[in-house]
Design an enzyme around this catalytic site. Structure first.
Site, PDB file in Angstrom:
ATOM      1  CG  HIS A   7      -4.800   0.176  -1.063  1.00 27.82           C
ATOM      2  ND1 HIS A   7      -4.143   0.431   0.114  1.00 27.82           N
ATOM      3  CD2 HIS A   7      -5.581   1.260  -1.295  1.00 27.82           C
ATOM      4  CE1 HIS A   7      -4.529   1.608   0.584  1.00 27.82           C
ATOM      5  NE2 HIS A   7      -5.397   2.125  -0.260  1.00 27.82           N
ATOM      6  CD  GLU A  45      -0.329  18.625  -9.184  1.00 30.69           C
ATOM      7  OE1 GLU A  45       0.383  19.313  -9.915  1.00 30.69           O
ATOM      8  OE2 GLU A  45       0.136  17.721  -8.456  1.00 30.69           O
ATOM      9  CB  SER A  46      -5.150  15.904  -4.211  1.00 31.40           C
ATOM     10  OG  SER A  46      -5.763  15.417  -3.033  1.00 31.40           O
ATOM     11  CB  SER A  63      -0.914   0.050   1.222  1.00 27.22           C
ATOM     12  OG  SER A  63      -1.922  -0.916   1.133  1.00 27.22           O
ATOM     13  CB  CYS A  98      -7.278  20.662  -6.529  1.00 28.25           C
ATOM     14  SG  CYS A  98      -5.589  21.092  -6.982  1.00 28.25           S
TER      15      CYS A  98
END
Length: 124
Positions: free
Chosen positions: A69, A63-64, A56, A84
């Site tokens: 996973h 941008e975020s 993971s 974003c």
């Protein structure tokens, strides 16, 4: 004007090569290359290997984020791209990732997050 703050794309990769997707080094390098292909700005990276199997991780981008996973025992990967703005070419990046993971198929869902109308209604 865009009416949502964020755009989330969830992607499922099926039929991946289990040895590749169980490697922290491979996952990290692949996601960092994908971020570069997508012209996203990497801030930080955390990748974790589970015992006995699975990986993971999160790539924090300006941008975020990109989260991953893996389930090598099922030859499956789940990735979330949350940004974003959606001015980057995600489809090009997904084609490249499919090749890197040697996935047999992918499934993609797009979600709009943070409705500015609902935010304004809440503030009123």
């Amino acid at each position: 004007m865009d009416t949502f703050l964020g755009h989330q794309t969830t992607v499922d990769f099926y039929g991946c090569k289990s040895d590749k997707i169980n490697s922290c080094e491979f996952i990290e390098n692949t996601l960092l290359k994908a971020a570069k292909i997508l012209n996203l700005t990497v801030v930080n990276t955390t990748i974790h290997s589970f015992s006995p199997i699975g990986v993971s991780g999160v790539i924090v981008i300006e941008e975020s984020h990109i989260a991953i996973h893996t389930w090598p025992e099922h030859n499956y990967i789940a990735i979330d791209f949350f940004t974003c703005n959606n001015a980057y070419n995600l489809n090009e990046g997904l084609r490249w990732l499919k090749d890197e993971f040697q996935a047999e198929s992918i499934s993609q869902k797009d979600i709009k997050r943070g409705s500015l109308k609902e935010i304004q209604d809440y503030k009123s």
